[in-house]
Every structure is written in C-alpha cells, then in structure tokens.
Design a protein around this motif. Sequence first.
Motif, PDB file in Angstrom:
ATOM      1  N   MET A   1       8.931 -36.592  20.621  1.00 36.39           N
ATOM      2  CA  MET A   1       7.567 -35.727  20.455  1.00 36.39           C
ATOM      3  C   MET A   1       8.419 -35.308  18.685  1.00 36.39           C
ATOM      4  O   MET A   1       9.623 -34.238  19.592  1.00 36.39           O
ATOM      5  CB  MET A   1       7.205 -35.323  20.433  1.00 36.39           C
ATOM      6  CG  MET A   1       6.383 -34.147  20.104  1.00 36.39           C
ATOM      7  SD  MET A   1       5.609 -32.941  21.252  1.00 36.39           S
ATOM      8  CE  MET A   1       5.943 -31.273  21.605  1.00 36.39           C
ATOM      9  N   ASN A   2       8.229 -34.873  17.657  1.00 30.13           N
ATOM     10  CA  ASN A   2       9.300 -34.470  16.878  1.00 30.13           C
ATOM     11  C   ASN A   2       8.496 -32.965  16.216  1.00 30.13           C
ATOM     12  O   ASN A   2       7.179 -32.855  16.360  1.00 30.13           O
ATOM     13  CB  ASN A   2       9.664 -35.200  15.334  1.00 30.13           C
ATOM     14  CG  ASN A   2      10.884 -36.148  15.361  1.00 30.13           C
ATOM     15  OD1 ASN A   2      11.403 -35.909  15.947  1.00 30.13           O
ATOM     16  ND2 ASN A   2      10.997 -37.163  14.327  1.00 30.13           N
ATOM     17  N   ILE A  13      20.297 -23.687   4.751  1.00 27.48           N
ATOM     18  CA  ILE A  13      21.346 -24.507   5.780  1.00 27.48           C
ATOM     19  C   ILE A  13      21.230 -25.830   5.902  1.00 27.48           C
ATOM     20  O   ILE A  13      20.059 -25.672   7.127  1.00 27.48           O
ATOM     21  CB  ILE A  13      21.157 -23.699   7.262  1.00 27.48           C
ATOM     22  CG1 ILE A  13      21.234 -21.407   6.533  1.00 27.48           C
ATOM     23  CG2 ILE A  13      22.274 -23.961   7.643  1.00 27.48           C
ATOM     24  CD1 ILE A  13      21.292 -21.040   7.757  1.00 27.48           C
ATOM     25  N   LYS A  14      21.952 -26.238   5.459  1.00 28.94           N
ATOM     26  CA  LYS A  14      21.987 -27.859   5.713  1.00 28.94           C
ATOM     27  C   LYS A  14      22.186 -28.393   7.156  1.00 28.94           C
ATOM     28  O   LYS A  14      22.141 -29.338   7.713  1.00 28.94           O
ATOM     29  CB  LYS A  14      22.510 -28.662   4.518  1.00 28.94           C
ATOM     30  CG  LYS A  14      21.469 -28.579   3.430  1.00 28.94           C
ATOM     31  CD  LYS A  14      22.212 -30.063   2.028  1.00 28.94           C
ATOM     32  CE  LYS A  14      20.920 -29.256   1.439  1.00 28.94           C
ATOM     33  NZ  LYS A  14      21.436 -30.391   0.171  1.00 28.94           N
ATOM     34  N   GLU A  15      23.203 -27.962   7.159  1.00 25.98           N
ATOM     35  CA  GLU A  15      24.213 -27.908   8.771  1.00 25.98           C
ATOM     36  C   GLU A  15      24.762 -26.802   9.351  1.00 25.98           C
ATOM     37  O   GLU A  15      25.597 -25.844   9.584  1.00 25.98           O
ATOM     38  CB  GLU A  15      26.011 -28.147   8.257  1.00 25.98           C
ATOM     39  CG  GLU A  15      25.286 -29.810   7.226  1.00 25.98           C
ATOM     40  CD  GLU A  15      26.558 -30.710   6.920  1.00 25.98           C
ATOM     41  OE1 GLU A  15      27.884 -30.230   7.146  1.00 25.98           O
ATOM     42  OE2 GLU A  15      26.601 -31.202   5.887  1.00 25.98           O
ATOM     43  N   VAL A  61      14.032 -25.940   6.590  1.00 28.50           N
ATOM     44  CA  VAL A  61      12.894 -26.612   7.552  1.00 28.50           C
ATOM     45  C   VAL A  61      13.291 -27.598   8.018  1.00 28.50           C
ATOM     46  O   VAL A  61      14.189 -28.705   7.831  1.00 28.50           O
ATOM     47  CB  VAL A  61      11.656 -26.949   6.895  1.00 28.50           C
ATOM     48  CG1 VAL A  61      10.538 -27.529   7.517  1.00 28.50           C
ATOM     49  CG2 VAL A  61      11.037 -25.685   6.364  1.00 28.50           C
ATOM     50  N   TYR A  62      13.475 -28.030   9.786  1.00 29.70           N
ATOM     51  CA  TYR A  62      14.152 -29.345   9.876  1.00 29.70           C
ATOM     52  C   TYR A  62      13.433 -30.111  11.035  1.00 29.70           C
ATOM     53  O   TYR A  62      12.033 -29.483  11.412  1.00 29.70           O
ATOM     54  CB  TYR A  62      14.386 -28.093  11.111  1.00 29.70           C
ATOM     55  CG  TYR A  62      16.287 -27.273  10.449  1.00 29.70           C
ATOM     56  CD1 TYR A  62      17.177 -28.097  10.284  1.00 29.70           C
ATOM     57  CD2 TYR A  62      15.676 -25.929   9.982  1.00 29.70           C
ATOM     58  CE1 TYR A  62      18.113 -27.394   9.845  1.00 29.70           C
ATOM     59  CE2 TYR A  62      16.770 -25.156   9.748  1.00 29.70           C
ATOM     60  CZ  TYR A  62      17.918 -25.096   9.246  1.00 29.70           C
ATOM     61  OH  TYR A  62      18.600 -25.232   9.028  1.00 29.70           O
ATOM     62  N   ASN A  63      13.253 -30.967  11.386  1.00 28.67           N
ATOM     63  CA  ASN A  63      12.845 -31.677  12.425  1.00 28.67           C
ATOM     64  C   ASN A  63      13.193 -31.552  13.706  1.00 28.67           C
ATOM     65  O   ASN A  63      14.704 -32.131  14.141  1.00 28.67           O
ATOM     66  CB  ASN A  63      12.391 -33.006  12.043  1.00 28.67           C
ATOM     67  CG  ASN A  63      11.441 -32.770  10.884  1.00 28.67           C
ATOM     68  OD1 ASN A  63      10.689 -32.718  10.740  1.00 28.67           O
ATOM     69  ND2 ASN A  63      12.187 -34.112  10.293  1.00 28.67           N
ATOM     70  N   PHE A 159      18.013 -31.279   9.771  1.00 28.36           N
ATOM     71  CA  PHE A 159      17.238 -30.653   7.870  1.00 28.36           C
ATOM     72  C   PHE A 159      16.747 -31.701   7.164  1.00 28.36           C
ATOM     73  O   PHE A 159      16.536 -32.736   7.160  1.00 28.36           O
ATOM     74  CB  PHE A 159      18.528 -30.095   7.258  1.00 28.36           C
ATOM     75  CG  PHE A 159      18.487 -29.503   5.736  1.00 28.36           C
ATOM     76  CD1 PHE A 159      18.048 -28.160   5.855  1.00 28.36           C
ATOM     77  CD2 PHE A 159      18.404 -30.499   4.536  1.00 28.36           C
ATOM     78  CE1 PHE A 159      17.841 -27.530   4.591  1.00 28.36           C
ATOM     79  CE2 PHE A 159      18.083 -30.052   3.279  1.00 28.36           C
ATOM     80  CZ  PHE A 159      17.652 -29.102   4.171  1.00 28.36           C
ATOM     81  N   ASP A 160      15.754 -31.015   7.209  1.00 30.30           N
ATOM     82  CA  ASP A 160      14.605 -32.133   5.753  1.00 30.30           C
ATOM     83  C   ASP A 160      14.393 -31.431   4.536  1.00 30.30           C
ATOM     84  O   ASP A 160      14.658 -32.388   3.030  1.00 30.30           O
ATOM     85  CB  ASP A 160      12.786 -31.817   6.768  1.00 30.30           C
ATOM     86  CG  ASP A 160      12.072 -32.638   6.057  1.00 30.30           C
ATOM     87  OD1 ASP A 160      12.243 -33.425   5.157  1.00 30.30           O
ATOM     88  OD2 ASP A 160      10.802 -32.501   6.346  1.00 30.30           O
TER      89      ASP A 160
END
Length: 167
Positions: A1-2, A13-15, A61-63, A159-160
């Motif tokens: 489940m994401n 912040i990608k990483e 925003v992240y999953n 990262f989205d």
Amino acid sequence: MNITLYHGSHIEIKEPLTNFGRINHDFGQGFYLTNIKEEAESWAKITAARNDIDAHAIVSVYNFDYFKAKNIGYRFNEFETYNIEWLKFVVGCRKGKDVFSEYDIVIGGAVNNEIADIVDNYEKGIVTAEQALGMLRNKNVNHQICILNQEIIEYCLEFDYSYIVSK
C-alpha cells in the motif's frame, strides 16, 4: 500500500537523508514527513522564513510503500494517540537519551505549536504526566513519520514531485 507523504522545507528534497537535522528532535535524528498536506505547507513556510527572506516555501511529495517496509522487517514504533509512552519517548529524545535507536521508523503525534507548550511544561516539571495527558486528550493527533534508517528511504520512499507554497 502506497501512502502519499509530504515534507515542508525551503528547498526541494529529492534525495532525503536521515543523518541531517537536529539530533535531539521529537523522534530522534531522521527524515520527518507527514500525511497531512497542510501541516507540511505550514512547516515549509516556517523554514523558509527562518532561512531567508526571499526563500521559497517548498513541499516535496513522496510515495511511501508502508507494507513493503513492514514486510522487510524494519522496526516500527507507532503511537496511535498521545499517551504516556509517546510523552516519555518525545521527552527522552529531546533530552538526548538514546530511546529511538532500536527503531527504524517512528510514527506518532507531531509536536506542533498547539502541543509544544504542553510537552515543554511536562519536561520542565510544571505539570505532571497525568495533567499533560489530560490536556492532550482533547487535541487532534497530527501524525508525523520519522524515518531513522536510510535504507527505508532507498527501498520504500520515492520522490514524486514538489511545489511552491504561496506565502
């Protein structure tokens, strides 16, 4: 489940890194997220204001693959409510005690402006645990997620996109 999670800052912040930030923070030194978009936007505005008058407030925003993290066997500490265990854990972390190192991820109520005074007063001995919990009982639990183990970020957090929050 994401699960969609948000991080508010003055930069995209990608990483994410778990070893960046304050050591004596609410759930320890880690990467903090929330599932509440408005909470992340508020934090983004605060950090932008602290860093530079011209800085942008940015929400990344992240999953997050919650079940993958659970199934891999990462060690979770989840507080569903503001309770005595949560209160002692937060105060222990803030005092620099090593109460978080046995976990890879901690999920529980955020210490936002509404909650901070209660926790501070308990920490200073102004109110007892019972009094603090009585005051917390009527508060909505805005959950925050603190990832303490970098592997979780690499295997379970993606990262989205990011967006600028208007001031």
